[in-house]
Enzyme design. Structure first.
Site, PDB file in Angstrom:
ATOM      1  N   GLY A  95       0.833  -1.216   0.000  1.00 31.75           N
ATOM      2  CA  GLY A  95       0.000   0.000   0.000  1.00 31.75           C
ATOM      3  C   GLY A  95       0.857   1.251   0.000  1.00 31.75           C
ATOM      4  O   GLY A  95       0.547   2.237   0.672  1.00 31.75           O
ATOM      5  N   GLY A  98      -0.523   4.806  -0.503  1.00 29.02           N
ATOM      6  CA  GLY A  98      -1.563   5.265   0.422  1.00 29.02           C
ATOM      7  C   GLY A  98      -1.117   6.439   1.286  1.00 29.02           C
ATOM      8  O   GLY A  98       0.055   6.835   1.292  1.00 29.02           O
ATOM      9  N   GLN A  99      -2.078   6.961   2.023  1.00 23.79           N
ATOM     10  CA  GLN A  99      -1.877   8.170   2.828  1.00 23.79           C
ATOM     11  C   GLN A  99      -0.692   8.030   3.788  1.00 23.79           C
ATOM     12  O   GLN A  99       0.178   8.902   3.846  1.00 23.79           O
ATOM     13  CB  GLN A  99      -3.183   8.436   3.608  1.00 23.79           C
ATOM     14  CG  GLN A  99      -3.209   9.738   4.371  1.00 23.79           C
ATOM     15  CD  GLN A  99      -4.162   9.691   5.572  1.00 23.79           C
ATOM     16  OE1 GLN A  99      -4.434   8.628   6.142  1.00 23.79           O
ATOM     17  NE2 GLN A  99      -4.653  10.844   5.952  1.00 23.79           N
ATOM     18  N   ASP A 132       2.563  -1.566  -4.483  1.00 25.61           N
ATOM     19  CA  ASP A 132       1.138  -1.229  -4.466  1.00 25.61           C
ATOM     20  C   ASP A 132       0.483  -1.988  -5.605  1.00 25.61           C
ATOM     21  O   ASP A 132       1.161  -2.520  -6.482  1.00 25.61           O
ATOM     22  CB  ASP A 132       0.945   0.292  -4.616  1.00 25.61           C
ATOM     23  CG  ASP A 132      -0.363   0.758  -3.969  1.00 25.61           C
ATOM     24  OD1 ASP A 132      -0.318   1.514  -2.990  1.00 25.61           O
ATOM     25  OD2 ASP A 132      -1.442   0.347  -4.454  1.00 25.61           O
ATOM     26  N   ASP A 145      -0.230  -7.038  -5.641  1.00 20.12           N
ATOM     27  CA  ASP A 145      -1.575  -7.167  -5.086  1.00 20.12           C
ATOM     28  C   ASP A 145      -1.419  -8.116  -3.901  1.00 20.12           C
ATOM     29  O   ASP A 145      -0.976  -9.261  -4.072  1.00 20.12           O
ATOM     30  CB  ASP A 145      -2.492  -7.770  -6.172  1.00 20.12           C
ATOM     31  CG  ASP A 145      -3.922  -7.933  -5.689  1.00 20.12           C
ATOM     32  OD1 ASP A 145      -4.140  -8.082  -4.465  1.00 20.12           O
ATOM     33  OD2 ASP A 145      -4.816  -7.938  -6.549  1.00 20.12           O
ATOM     34  N   TYR A 185     -14.241  -3.569   7.893  1.00 17.25           N
ATOM     35  CA  TYR A 185     -12.873  -3.044   8.103  1.00 17.25           C
ATOM     36  C   TYR A 185     -12.440  -3.272   9.561  1.00 17.25           C
ATOM     37  O   TYR A 185     -11.332  -3.758   9.825  1.00 17.25           O
ATOM     38  CB  TYR A 185     -12.880  -1.553   7.767  1.00 17.25           C
ATOM     39  CG  TYR A 185     -11.614  -0.798   8.097  1.00 17.25           C
ATOM     40  CD1 TYR A 185     -10.437  -1.018   7.396  1.00 17.25           C
ATOM     41  CD2 TYR A 185     -11.605   0.172   9.105  1.00 17.25           C
ATOM     42  CE1 TYR A 185      -9.282  -0.300   7.683  1.00 17.25           C
ATOM     43  CE2 TYR A 185     -10.462   0.898   9.400  1.00 17.25           C
ATOM     44  CZ  TYR A 185      -9.304   0.646   8.694  1.00 17.25           C
ATOM     45  OH  TYR A 185      -8.165   1.365   8.981  1.00 17.25           O
ATOM     46  N   LYS A 200      -9.425  -5.572  11.161  1.00 25.09           N
ATOM     47  CA  LYS A 200      -8.353  -5.062  12.016  1.00 25.09           C
ATOM     48  C   LYS A 200      -8.201  -5.928  13.270  1.00 25.09           C
ATOM     49  O   LYS A 200      -7.081  -6.205  13.713  1.00 25.09           O
ATOM     50  CB  LYS A 200      -8.597  -3.591  12.383  1.00 25.09           C
ATOM     51  CG  LYS A 200      -8.390  -2.650  11.205  1.00 25.09           C
ATOM     52  CD  LYS A 200      -6.982  -2.789  10.630  1.00 25.09           C
ATOM     53  CE  LYS A 200      -6.689  -1.902   9.454  1.00 25.09           C
ATOM     54  NZ  LYS A 200      -5.416  -2.196   8.802  1.00 25.09           N
ATOM     55  N   ILE A 208      -5.912  10.034  10.929  1.00 29.08           N
ATOM     56  CA  ILE A 208      -4.599  10.680  10.732  1.00 29.08           C
ATOM     57  C   ILE A 208      -4.774  11.901   9.812  1.00 29.08           C
ATOM     58  O   ILE A 208      -5.326  11.776   8.719  1.00 29.08           O
ATOM     59  CB  ILE A 208      -3.587   9.684  10.111  1.00 29.08           C
ATOM     60  CG1 ILE A 208      -3.506   8.389  10.938  1.00 29.08           C
ATOM     61  CG2 ILE A 208      -2.223  10.335   9.964  1.00 29.08           C
ATOM     62  CD1 ILE A 208      -2.949   8.538  12.320  1.00 29.08           C
TER      63      ILE A 208
END
Ligand code: SER
Length: 310
Positions: free
Chosen positions: A9, A12-13, A33, A50, A140, A144, A170
């Protein structure tokens, strides 16, 4: 330990801000990614991966002699509710693949974030403790809890050094997130500067735990590097500051007085209502010295100054 790190990822952010700091500390980054990054890539090594493709993950871990995997690839809370099957594949299968590949290739350490989404409506909402009933209601959040528990299982059974932080929302000026329930706390800044008007998708009293990206990156690096013997847990709560949209709006208005806001709660309100309002992160403070630096005032000033200078 060598410093070869594979990150999933990577566009990602969080990864996009963690990677430069890791590089500055001498780690060699293999950024991965599911698709090529949109912009000219600043990382030396990038590979398409992936996380559902275990064989390809195995190949890359062996090719680059990886000693640390940072597994950030995930479908976030709001997007997960729109496509639970995708979240089941990416979040559950991805985590399983990372842990099994790490074990079989004798990778030394795996870090994967958890979230405030790991908690649910039966969790105490104020100062939510580290070790408490979770029972999340989103796919989600369930993924987690799965990550936390499976990682801890691999730690107990195979001595894989698994580490996990439960991040709050975040906040960063460097990217607009997508698919999360805490996205309003970033969107409000972008819209304040672009349009002077924000339509908030949760109501004004929805208090959620948040953290600045600079605290998140620093804390994550500290946690990655701390001696394993200091850790009494493999999964830690961490937080910065809790606030509501109304509180953030009032703080932004001290800089941009003409900002207007409308509250139009959508399906994300139901998600937010199942999450804690504030987090007790004393175990992280005690065991490895976690400390946040930013509060609502400093986050707001930093966001506005950074966005204005772009
Ligand atoms: N920021 C995430 C989300 O809103 C929470 O982990 O989905």
């Amino acid at each position: 330990m060598n410093k070869q790190v594979l990150i999933t990822g990577s566009s990602g952010q969080i990864s996009s801000e963690l990677i430069p700091e890791l590089t500055a500390r001498g780690y060699s980054i293999i950024a991965t990614d599911v698709k090529l990054p949109k912009t000219e890539f600043e990382y030396e090594v990038f590979e398409i991966l992936d996380v559902r493709q275990k064989k390809e993950m195995e190949r890359l871990v062996s090719k680059y002699d990886i000693s640390l995997i940072i597994h950030n690839a995930s479908i976030l809370s709001a997007k997960g509710e729109q496509d639970p099957s995708l979240a089941l594949d990416v979040n559950f299968e991805g985590t399983r693949n990372v842990l099994e590949v790490a074990r079989d290739a004798e990778v030394e350490k795996v870090f994967s974030p958890s979230s405030i989404a790991a908690f649910g409506p039966e969790t105490p909402k104020e100062n939510t403790p580290n070790d408490v009933i979770t029972r999340p209601k989103t796919i989600y959040g369930i993924s987690k809890v799965f990550t936390e528990l499976l990682g801890e299982y691999f730690w107990g059974k195979y001595q894989l050094d698994f580490r996990c932080l439960r991040y709050p929302g975040i906040i960063t000026p460097n990217s607009i997130p997508s698919g999360g329930t805490t996205d309003w706390a970033i969107e409000m800044f972008f819209e304040a500067l672009n349009n002077g008007n924000y339509r908030c998708f949760v109501n004004k009293d929805t208090q959620l735990p948040m953290m600045s990206m600079r605290d998140c990156v620093r804390g994550t690096l500290e946690f990655l590097e701390v001696d394993s013997k200091k850790l009494t847990h493999r999964t830690y709560n961490v937080t910065g500051i809790s606030f509501t949209p109304a509180e953030l709006y009032n703080e932004i208005k001290t800089h941009l007085p003409s900002l207007k806001i409308e509250y139009l709660p959508d399906y994300r309100q139901q998600i937010a209502d199942t999450w804690p309002k504030s987090i007790d992160d004393n175990f992280a403070r005690r065991d490895w010295g976690w400390q946040n630096s930013d509060d609502l005032k400093s986050i707001t000033k930093w966001m506005i100054d950074s966005l204005k200078s772009k």
